[in-house]
Design a protein around this motif. Structure first.
Motif, PDB file in Angstrom:
ATOM      1  N   LEU A  59      47.133  45.607  -9.749  1.00 42.41           N
ATOM      2  CA  LEU A  59      47.884  45.186  -8.074  1.00 42.41           C
ATOM      3  C   LEU A  59      47.660  46.231  -7.325  1.00 42.41           C
ATOM      4  N   LYS A  60      47.868  46.008  -5.965  1.00 44.15           N
ATOM      5  CA  LYS A  60      47.746  46.887  -4.761  1.00 44.15           C
ATOM      6  C   LYS A  60      49.121  46.666  -4.006  1.00 44.15           C
ATOM      7  N   LEU A  61      50.254  47.483  -3.882  1.00 42.17           N
ATOM      8  CA  LEU A  61      51.280  46.961  -3.037  1.00 42.17           C
ATOM      9  C   LEU A  61      50.867  47.819  -1.744  1.00 42.17           C
ATOM     10  N   SER A  62      51.614  47.176  -0.596  1.00 38.66           N
ATOM     11  CA  SER A  62      51.430  47.822   0.632  1.00 38.66           C
ATOM     12  C   SER A  62      52.756  47.712   1.029  1.00 38.66           C
ATOM     13  N   CYS A  63      52.999  48.785   2.214  1.00 36.02           N
ATOM     14  CA  CYS A  63      54.469  48.940   2.867  1.00 36.02           C
ATOM     15  C   CYS A  63      53.900  49.330   4.169  1.00 36.02           C
ATOM     16  N   VAL A  64      54.166  48.488   5.221  1.00 32.69           N
ATOM     17  CA  VAL A  64      54.211  48.678   6.481  1.00 32.69           C
ATOM     18  C   VAL A  64      55.587  49.147   7.069  1.00 32.69           C
TER      19      VAL A  64
ATOM     20  N   TYR B 206      65.910  59.988  -0.064  1.00 36.82           N
ATOM     21  CA  TYR B 206      65.200  59.006   0.784  1.00 36.82           C
ATOM     22  C   TYR B 206      66.274  58.029   1.514  1.00 36.82           C
ATOM     23  N   ASN B 207      66.222  57.860   2.988  1.00 32.11           N
ATOM     24  CA  ASN B 207      67.363  57.157   3.616  1.00 32.11           C
ATOM     25  C   ASN B 207      66.707  55.845   4.244  1.00 32.11           C
ATOM     26  N   TYR B 208      65.385  55.594   3.935  1.00 37.27           N
ATOM     27  CA  TYR B 208      64.966  54.209   4.680  1.00 37.27           C
ATOM     28  C   TYR B 208      64.312  53.605   3.354  1.00 37.27           C
ATOM     29  N   TRP B 209      64.689  52.384   3.316  1.00 43.88           N
ATOM     30  CA  TRP B 209      64.341  51.491   2.162  1.00 43.88           C
ATOM     31  C   TRP B 209      63.778  50.052   2.593  1.00 43.88           C
ATOM     32  N   GLY B 210      62.711  49.585   1.738  1.00 45.60           N
ATOM     33  CA  GLY B 210      62.265  48.186   2.113  1.00 45.60           C
ATOM     34  C   GLY B 210      62.875  47.345   1.145  1.00 45.60           C
ATOM     35  N   GLN B 211      62.741  46.216   1.133  1.00 49.63           N
ATOM     36  CA  GLN B 211      63.616  45.046   0.574  1.00 49.63           C
ATOM     37  C   GLN B 211      63.020  44.698  -0.836  1.00 49.63           C
ATOM     38  N   GLY B 212      61.856  45.270  -1.120  1.00 51.33           N
ATOM     39  CA  GLY B 212      61.257  45.103  -2.523  1.00 51.33           C
ATOM     40  C   GLY B 212      60.237  43.892  -2.613  1.00 51.33           C
ATOM     41  N   THR B 213      59.497  44.156  -3.752  1.00 49.88           N
ATOM     42  CA  THR B 213      58.367  43.358  -4.225  1.00 49.88           C
ATOM     43  C   THR B 213      58.283  43.155  -5.430  1.00 49.88           C
ATOM     44  N   GLN B 214      58.582  42.130  -6.091  1.00 48.76           N
ATOM     45  CA  GLN B 214      58.455  41.937  -7.558  1.00 48.76           C
ATOM     46  C   GLN B 214      57.096  42.097  -8.216  1.00 48.76           C
TER      47      GLN B 214
ATOM     48  N   GLN C  19      64.844  52.704  14.997  1.00 46.74           N
ATOM     49  CA  GLN C  19      65.263  52.102  13.984  1.00 46.74           C
ATOM     50  C   GLN C  19      64.011  51.841  12.916  1.00 46.74           C
ATOM     51  N   VAL C  20      63.989  52.416  11.838  1.00 51.74           N
ATOM     52  CA  VAL C  20      62.937  52.365  11.154  1.00 51.74           C
ATOM     53  C   VAL C  20      62.993  50.909   9.807  1.00 51.74           C
ATOM     54  N   HIS C  21      62.073  50.493   9.844  1.00 53.75           N
ATOM     55  CA  HIS C  21      61.844  49.123   9.175  1.00 53.75           C
ATOM     56  C   HIS C  21      60.742  49.336   8.159  1.00 53.75           C
ATOM     57  N   LEU C  22      61.060  48.942   6.799  1.00 57.53           N
ATOM     58  CA  LEU C  22      59.895  48.922   5.630  1.00 57.53           C
ATOM     59  C   LEU C  22      59.757  47.599   5.219  1.00 57.53           C
ATOM     60  N   VAL C  23      58.345  47.161   5.122  1.00 54.34           N
ATOM     61  CA  VAL C  23      58.299  45.681   4.525  1.00 54.34           C
ATOM     62  C   VAL C  23      57.072  46.028   3.694  1.00 54.34           C
ATOM     63  N   GLU C  24      57.449  45.469   2.392  1.00 53.85           N
ATOM     64  CA  GLU C  24      56.601  45.724   1.334  1.00 53.85           C
ATOM     65  C   GLU C  24      55.968  44.271   0.927  1.00 53.85           C
ATOM     66  N   SER C  25      54.766  44.255   0.196  1.00 56.23           N
ATOM     67  CA  SER C  25      53.912  43.096   0.117  1.00 56.23           C
ATOM     68  C   SER C  25      53.205  43.393  -1.118  1.00 56.23           C
ATOM     69  N   GLY C  26      52.644  42.556  -1.717  1.00 54.74           N
ATOM     70  CA  GLY C  26      51.428  42.696  -2.638  1.00 54.74           C
ATOM     71  C   GLY C  26      51.854  42.651  -4.111  1.00 54.74           C
ATOM     72  N   GLY C  27      53.014  42.424  -4.412  1.00 54.30           N
ATOM     73  CA  GLY C  27      53.462  42.268  -5.896  1.00 54.30           C
ATOM     74  C   GLY C  27      53.088  40.607  -6.250  1.00 54.30           C
ATOM     75  N   GLY C  28      53.437  40.479  -7.641  1.00 54.34           N
ATOM     76  CA  GLY C  28      52.880  39.330  -8.379  1.00 54.34           C
ATOM     77  C   GLY C  28      52.825  39.274  -9.552  1.00 54.34           C
ATOM     78  N   SER C  29      52.284  38.421 -10.291  1.00 55.35           N
ATOM     79  CA  SER C  29      52.055  38.412 -11.653  1.00 55.35           C
ATOM     80  C   SER C  29      50.781  38.493 -12.248  1.00 55.35           C
ATOM     81  N   VAL C  30      50.587  39.584 -13.124  1.00 51.73           N
ATOM     82  CA  VAL C  30      49.249  39.825 -13.748  1.00 51.73           C
ATOM     83  C   VAL C  30      49.386  40.185 -15.431  1.00 51.73           C
ATOM     84  N   GLN C  31      48.349  39.853 -16.005  1.00 45.34           N
ATOM     85  CA  GLN C  31      48.209  40.101 -17.510  1.00 45.34           C
ATOM     86  C   GLN C  31      48.204  41.755 -17.744  1.00 45.34           C
ATOM     87  N   SER C  32      48.720  42.104 -19.011  1.00 48.42           N
ATOM     88  CA  SER C  32      48.528  43.527 -19.145  1.00 48.42           C
ATOM     89  C   SER C  32      47.114  43.767 -19.072  1.00 48.42           C
TER      90      SER C  32
END
Length: 135
Positions: free
Chosen positions: A18-23, A122-130, A1-14
């Motif tokens: 940001l650096k996103l990660s996906c385990v 692509y057949n495996y997806w994470g839940q997303g990070t905003q 079972q493949v499981h993808l988990v994103e992190s690192g999203g957030g709010s920034v100014q123009s």
């Protein structure tokens, strides 16, 4: 079972970064592609960057020169370094993995030769990070 988990999203100014990660668990990095997609509510999911098992990275024109995709096979982690962020980069960002050897295609679209990453490949997806970028 493949499981993808994103992190690192957030709010920034123009102009910020940001650096996103996906385990990725249960996924072998010996073949196939990984990619980052993004989606704004009411629009189609857009692939922005892909990387293959040899580390060859490709980008769509809208992020080329600003975003960098990378993968650490030892840590089973995919990254997306995003610099010089713009308000139009605001979206939910998704990590994806697929078994194919070709991560995306180059094609002429409206007279422009550009790179496209198809979500159907692509057949495996994470839940997303905003990611939210304010002007």
């Amino acid at each position: 079972q493949v499981h993808l988990v994103e992190s690192g999203g957030g709010s920034v100014q123009s102009g910020g970064s940001l650096k996103l990660s996906c385990v990725a668990s249960g996924y072998t990095h010996s073949r196939g592609c990984m990619a980052w997609f993004r989606q704004v509510p009411g629009t189609e999911r857009e692939g922005v960057a892909s990387i293959d098992t040899a580390g060859r990275d490709k980008y769509v024109d809208s992020v080329k020169g600003r975003f960098t995709i990378s993968r650490d096979k030892a840590k089973n982690t995919l990254y997306l370094q995003m610099n010089s962020l713009k308000p139009e980069d605001t979206a939910m960002y998704y990590c994806a993995a697929g078994p194919q050897d070709i991560c995306g295609v180059f094609a002429y679209t409206s007279g422009v030769f550009s790179y496209t990453i198809k979500q159907d490949d692509y057949n495996y997806w994470g839940q997303g990070t905003q990611v939210s970028v304010s002007s």
